[in-house]
Scaffold this active site. Structure first.
Site, PDB file in Angstrom:
ATOM      1  N   ASP A  35       1.184  26.611   7.702  1.00  0.00           N
ATOM      2  CA  ASP A  35      -0.258  26.792   7.889  1.00  0.00           C
ATOM      3  C   ASP A  35      -0.529  27.384   9.268  1.00  0.00           C
ATOM      4  O   ASP A  35       0.026  26.923  10.282  1.00  0.00           O
ATOM      5  CB  ASP A  35      -0.963  25.443   7.743  1.00  0.00           C
ATOM      6  N   CYS A  49      -8.364 -16.990   1.143  1.00  0.00           N
ATOM      7  CA  CYS A  49      -9.075 -16.264   2.192  1.00  0.00           C
ATOM      8  C   CYS A  49      -8.333 -14.989   2.563  1.00  0.00           C
ATOM      9  O   CYS A  49      -7.158 -14.819   2.240  1.00  0.00           O
ATOM     10  CB  CYS A  49      -9.193 -17.120   3.450  1.00  0.00           C
TER      11      CYS A  49
END
Length: 494
Positions: free
Chosen positions: A444, A34
């Site tokens: 940037d 599971c």
């Protein structure tokens, strides 16, 4: 993580979905495996053993739980956050390399012997490349069985099985159901909100992710930078064409509160696994947002941004070479200008496709096609023409390999060696094309403006020093910093 028994037990007892895909729980008394968040009552601790992969569970003789469907868990975030040989191998296996080229091809791409790759994968995942590829084929088969009306023989072929018998045996062994029983269960469980009836050649499915996920910058970035003819935003979905190993496809991806709705039209169903893998990487769906955000919250100036919209992802790409070309076209120009330049290349050198459901017209050009372009036909400065043609030549002749198996540091070094490639271009390729979660853009303009507004250092050197505390998630910090600006890339289109 599967070796930390106490931690795994706590996750299973609390049904913590954050750990789905990190490990799997195998129950000795039932023979079932599971996901940690399985809704059933947890078994006794002495009856649980933990495995690092579904393939490991299957190899140990366990079958998938019919309730929690562990094979549909998000992928482990480790494979996209690491650059070692095991992580690169897993990215290649997800991209279908074992089915197309065998273990020999996988080892050749990585520069190791088959024995070394086998040993490394067994040590970390409890299964070798063939078992991992088999588990992936089983999941692909399940998707095709439950979401299409393809005959079972075509499903087997499309999923990569060599024979109908192997297909039947694998499906029964992994899911404890015959293929026809799986299809019947899938029909009963069909999502009533799914868009319309099934269309031949079109596959609709859900792409799971770890919550939280803030889709604004993710889909906003993809929509704002979309290349006309190759990408579009239509009816609440990001749509684009895909160049795939056996043909091509068109995908529509729609953000939902608990999943991404995916609608795939493929010319060859054998491309399903690869298409899903590339879409997941583009949307960064296997990320662990809790780990990322916890680290970034340790900076008191970043914490308010994280708390405001947690779970930001790094928008990626479905083709690293394509993105590299687009990064060069976008150097020192506006987003609109970059889209215009790319659209011209697409019209002149792209492969035409039909899109009866929208306005897509082409596949992005291959590097071989772009290698034949006339530099004088490009409406670019001379220096950028030289940068583009040098890049395309390096991609076409293989001296600059960019892809899921790229070594991030080596790729950076090769990019820096090309004319016209500065730090920004190299890092944005590392971030969005190669998937390096620690790629950083301190120079940037948007990052520097946002940093200054927050009270962070705004010079590249000082910001880099401050960002050392954000590692290894600096690419995510960039997304949070960009998101402070009023720009289309940060807005989910209507």
């Amino acid at each position: 993580m599967h070796t930390d028994t106490e931690r795994c037990l706590r996750a299973v007892r609390s049904k913590d979905a954050r750990f789905d895909g990190w490990f799997f729980t195998a129950v000795l008394t039932t023979g079932i495996y599971c996901r940690p968040s399985c809704p059933v009552v947890p078994p006794k601790a002495e009856n649980m053993v933990f495995h690092p992969s579904a393939a490991s569970c299957q190899q140990a003789g366990f079958r998938a739980c019919k309730r929690c469907r562990p094979d549909t868990s998000p992928g482990s975030p480790e494979w996209n956050a690491r650059a070692d040989s095991v992580a690169r191998a897993m990215r290649l296996i997800h991209d279908g390399i074992v089915d197309r080229e065998g273990v020999t091809g996988l080892a050749g791409r990585l520069g190791y012997s088959q024995r070394q790759i086998e040993r490394q994968l067994l040590a970390e995942l409890g299964a070798g490349p063939l078992a991992l590829a088999r588990a992936q084929r089983a999941q692909t088969a399940r998707l095709l069985i439950e979401t299409t009306t393809l005959p079972m023989a075509e499903v087997a072929f499309a999923a990569g099985f060599s024979s109908i018998r192997t297909f039947n045996d694998t499906v029964r062994e992994v899911f404890a159901l015959a293929p026809t029983e799986l299809r019947a269960r899938g029909a009963r469980r069909s999502d009533p909100a799914a868009p319309g009836p099934r269309t031949p050649g079109v596959i609709s499915l859900r792409l799971p992710f770890r919550a939280p996920l803030t889709p604004d910058n993710l889909f906003g970035h993809l929509a704002a930078t979309a290349v006309p003819g190759v990408e579009e935003w239509r009816d609440g979905a990001y749509r684009r064409t895909l160049r795939l190993p056996y043909g091509h496809g068109i995908v529509a991806l729609t953000p939902r509160p608990d999943h991404i709705a995916c609608r795939l039209a493929l010319t060859d169903p054998r491309d399903l696994t690869v298409a899903i893998s590339r879409c997941r990487r583009m949307l960064d769906l296997d990320a662990d947002p809790v780990a990322v955000d916890e680290q970034l919250r340790t900076d008191p100036l970043l914490a308010p941004l994280v708390d405001k919209a947690p779970g930001r992802r790094v928008p990626g790409t479905v083709d690293a070479a394509e993105f590299a070309v687009r990064a060069v076209l976008g150097q020192q120009v506006s987003t609109a200008a970059a889209r215009t330049h790319a659209a011209r290349l697409v019209t002149a050198y792209g492969t035409p496709v039909d899109d009866p459901e929208g306005g897509l017209t082409h596949l992005f050009p291959t590097t071989d096609a772009l290698a034949a372009l006339d530099p004088e036909s490009l409406a670019l400065p001379r220096s950028r023409r030289a940068t583009l043609t040098t890049l395309v030549a390096a991609l076409a002749d293989g001296t600059l390999p960019l892809g899921t198996d790229s070594d991030w540091d080596e790729a950076r070094a090769r990019l820096h060696a090309l004319p016209g490639f500065g730090h920004w271009t190299v890092e944005v390729i590392a971030m969005r094309a190669l998937g390096d979660p620690d790629a950083f853009l301190p120079g940037d303009l948007g990052v520097r403006r946002s940093a200054q507004a927050l009270g962070l250092p705004s010079t590249p050197a000082a910001l880099t020093a401050r960002a050392a505390a954000w590692r290894p998630w600096r690419a995510y910090a960039v997304q949070y910093l960009w998101a402070t600006e009023d720009h289309a890339i940060n807005i989910l289109p209507a």
